[in-house]
Design a protein around this motif. Structure first.
Motif, PDB file in Angstrom:
ATOM      1  N   SER A  26       6.129   2.770  12.903  1.00  0.00           N
ATOM      2  CA  SER A  26       6.749   4.101  12.936  1.00  0.00           C
ATOM      3  C   SER A  26       6.168   5.073  11.923  1.00  0.00           C
ATOM      4  N   TYR A  57       0.206   7.389  16.617  1.00  0.00           N
ATOM      5  CA  TYR A  57       1.645   7.130  16.784  1.00  0.00           C
ATOM      6  C   TYR A  57       2.233   8.032  17.876  1.00  0.00           C
ATOM      7  N   LYS A 115      10.585   9.096  -0.609  1.00  0.00           N
ATOM      8  CA  LYS A 115       9.628   9.033  -1.719  1.00  0.00           C
ATOM      9  C   LYS A 115      10.021  10.094  -2.753  1.00  0.00           C
ATOM     10  N   ARG A 170      -3.187  13.641   6.124  1.00  0.00           N
ATOM     11  CA  ARG A 170      -3.516  13.008   7.410  1.00  0.00           C
ATOM     12  C   ARG A 170      -4.699  13.688   8.085  1.00  0.00           C
ATOM     13  N   GLU A 173      -2.574  17.122  11.154  1.00  0.00           N
ATOM     14  CA  GLU A 173      -1.194  17.299  10.677  1.00  0.00           C
ATOM     15  C   GLU A 173      -0.339  17.927  11.786  1.00  0.00           C
TER      16      GLU A 173
HETATM   17  O1  F7E Z   1       6.041  12.833   6.770  1.00  0.00           O
HETATM   18  C1  F7E Z   1       4.001  15.021   4.692  1.00  0.00           C
HETATM   19  C2  F7E Z   1       3.388  14.406   5.933  1.00  0.00           C
HETATM   20  O2  F7E Z   1       5.980  10.329   6.828  1.00  0.00           O
HETATM   21  C3  F7E Z   1       6.627  14.103   6.834  1.00  0.00           C
HETATM   22  C4  F7E Z   1       8.797   9.144  11.262  1.00  0.00           C
HETATM   23  O3  F7E Z   1      10.136   8.680  11.244  1.00  0.00           O
HETATM   24  O4  F7E Z   1       9.538  11.365  11.738  1.00  0.00           O
HETATM   25  C5  F7E Z   1       8.758  10.594  10.840  1.00  0.00           C
HETATM   26  O5  F7E Z   1       7.399  11.026  10.858  1.00  0.00           O
HETATM   27  C6  F7E Z   1       5.633  15.138   6.373  1.00  0.00           C
HETATM   28  C7  F7E Z   1       4.255  15.033   7.018  1.00  0.00           C
HETATM   29  O6  F7E Z   1       7.467  11.616   8.441  1.00  0.00           O
HETATM   30  C8  F7E Z   1       3.489  12.820   1.854  1.00  0.00           C
HETATM   31  O7  F7E Z   1       2.002  14.714   6.020  1.00  0.00           O
HETATM   32  C9  F7E Z   1       3.252  14.927   2.291  1.00  0.00           C
HETATM   33  O8  F7E Z   1       3.808  16.339   7.287  1.00  0.00           O
HETATM   34  O9  F7E Z   1       8.097  11.478   6.102  1.00  0.00           O
HETATM   35  P1  F7E Z   1       6.913  11.481   6.968  1.00  0.00           P
HETATM   36  P2  F7E Z   1       6.805  12.092   9.817  1.00  0.00           P
HETATM   37  O10 F7E Z   1       5.334  11.941   9.812  1.00  0.00           O
HETATM   38  O11 F7E Z   1       7.335  13.456  10.118  1.00  0.00           O
HETATM   39  C10 F7E Z   1       9.130  11.324  13.113  1.00  0.00           C
HETATM   40  C11 F7E Z   1      10.118  12.122  13.927  1.00  0.00           C
HETATM   41  C12 F7E Z   1       8.885   9.950  13.601  1.00  0.00           C
HETATM   42  O12 F7E Z   1       9.056   9.669  14.781  1.00  0.00           O
HETATM   43  C13 F7E Z   1       8.238   8.985  12.669  1.00  0.00           C
HETATM   44  O13 F7E Z   1       8.435   7.648  13.082  1.00  0.00           O
HETATM   45  O14 F7E Z   1       5.401  14.950   4.964  1.00  0.00           O
HETATM   46  N1  F7E Z   1       3.719  14.339   3.420  1.00  0.00           N
HETATM   47  N2  F7E Z   1       3.095  14.024   1.312  1.00  0.00           N
HETATM   48  C14 F7E Z   1       3.884  13.031   3.181  1.00  0.00           C
HETATM   49  N3  F7E Z   1       4.344  12.037   3.955  1.00  0.00           N
HETATM   50  C15 F7E Z   1       4.424  10.784   3.429  1.00  0.00           C
HETATM   51  N4  F7E Z   1       4.896   9.788   4.191  1.00  0.00           N
HETATM   52  N5  F7E Z   1       4.028  10.545   2.117  1.00  0.00           N
HETATM   53  C16 F7E Z   1       3.550  11.517   1.284  1.00  0.00           C
HETATM   54  O15 F7E Z   1       3.209  11.277   0.143  1.00  0.00           O
END
Ligand code: F7E
Length: 332
Positions: A86, A157, A200, A287, A290
């Motif tokens: 996920s 994904y 985080k 990423r 984005e």
């Molecule tokens: O990232 C940015 C990143 O990993 C949100 C999953 O549940 O929701 C989730 O996907 C945003 C993105 O969630 C960091 O680039 C910046 O723009 O928390 P995320 P996601 O990608 O939106 C959807 C609905 C799903 O279905 C998925 O399974 O935050 N970002 N800095 C970062 N993201 C992460 N993880 N870590 C960082 O350091």
């Protein structure tokens, strides 16, 4: 004679949504079965102690025969397919596995249902996602994405989830199965994994406040997300399976906020007005492609399911920071 308990089979029982859904279905009196993977799954013990009322069954979404066996053991009325790779960022590093689990795994589950459910009675929920829309400017509806909006996934994904969405719809149309997708926008909370940006941040905010850490490293801060509380969203999943007619629904808050706004709200909650000295940007968390802005329009779910999110954005941030403060303060 007392009515027989309804039976539910959940894939992804060890994940955030699996935990919330198990609690909800237990309150509603269901007999619950959860699929767990692997010989020595490190999450097994914690899952058993937190959800003693869930019967765990060893199976794997990449192995259709194990899912047939799970269906035979659980004999469910409802199947919730929440299992997936996920993490969007991780899916770029392991696109093949993501495609097998998050994409083809849905087909394996649907086939296992079709082969075992001779009376065509089982109701199937597929965890579809706002990541299927892609968030690019050219296809962003002004009032948010609806069930009819155009898809343009931006990650392995998102592409795998789009396959899951279409194969679910195809099985509904081909075999008259009660198979639906919930298109859920980001949903967070105290069960969220630390690898996702909200948790985080709230974990780092708690640790910085307590003097356990001096900064946090993040990727891009400008993307915007429609963030709700996971506990509210599992109620919507359940409602989708209680309808007379199988349909797909968007669950969202109808508000969008940037990561900067999330940082601002979280740091202010612990009395820190300027978050900038505590945040460093690290390209390792960016990423290859984005998703810019996600905003969902939950009108159909509100009208037809009577569903509405209860926790708002400040409430969500507060709930998560307070939870992390409580956990981290035990480490002092
Ligand atoms: O990232 C940015 C990143 O990993 C949100 C999953 O549940 O929701 C989730 O996907 C945003 C993105 O969630 C960091 O680039 C910046 O723009 O928390 P995320 P996601 O990608 O939106 C959807 C609905 C799903 O279905 C998925 O399974 O935050 N970002 N800095 C970062 N993201 C992460 N993880 N870590 C960082 O350091």
């Amino acid at each position: 004679m007392a009515e027989a308990k309804k039976r539910a089979l959940i894939t992804g029982i060890t994940g955030q949504d699996g935990g919330h859904l198990a609690e909800l279905l237990n309150e509603k009196g269901y007999e619950i079965f959860g699929i767990i993977r692997g010989q020595h799954n490190p999450k097994r013990e914690a899952t058993e102690s937190e959800f003693p009322y869930v019967t765990l069954i060893e199976a794997d979404l990449t192995d259709a025969s194990s899912l047939v066996r799970a269906m035979q053991l659980a004999k469910p009325d409802e199947v919730y397919n929440l299992g997936a790779i996920s993490h969007v960022g991780y899916s770029f590093k392991d696109p093949m596995l993501t495609s097998d689990v998050t994409g083809k795994g849905v087909l394996n589950m649907l086939e296992a249902i079709r082969l075992t459910d001779t009376e065509n009675k089982v109701r199937f929920y597929q965890a579809s996602t706002s990541e299927m829309y892609g968030g690019l400017e050219y296809n962003r509806p002004k009032n948010g994405y609806t069930e009819e909006a155009t898809f343009h996934p931006r990650s392995p994904y998102g592409v795998a989830k789009l396959y899951g969405y279409w194969i679910t719809r195809n099985y509904r149309e081909s075999y008259n199965m009660f198979a639906v997708s919930g298109i859920l926008f980001n949903h967070e909370g105290d069960r969220r994994g630390i690898e996702f940006v909200t948790r985080k941040i709230t974990n780092a905010v708690a640790r910085i406040k307590l003097g356990l850490q001096d900064h946090v490293e993040l990727g891009d801060l400008w993307p915007k997300r429609d963030w709700g509380y996971a506990g509210d969203y599992v109620e919507g999943m359940w409602r989708m399976l209680q309808q007379d007619v199988p349909k797909d629904y968007v669950l969202a808050t109808g508000e969008t906020h940037s990561i900067e706004e999330f940082l601002d709200t979280a740091f202010k909650h612990v009395g820190i007005d300027d978050w900038k000295p505590y945040v460093k940007q690290n390209p390792a968390f960016m990423r290859p492609a984005e998703v810019d802005v996600l905003l969902g329009d939950p009108t159909k779910a509100e009208k037809e399911l009577g569903w509405k999110r209860k926790v708002d954005f400040p409430g969500l941030v507060k709930l998560m920071v307070d939870h992390d403060l409580a956990i981290e303060s035990t480490k002092l």
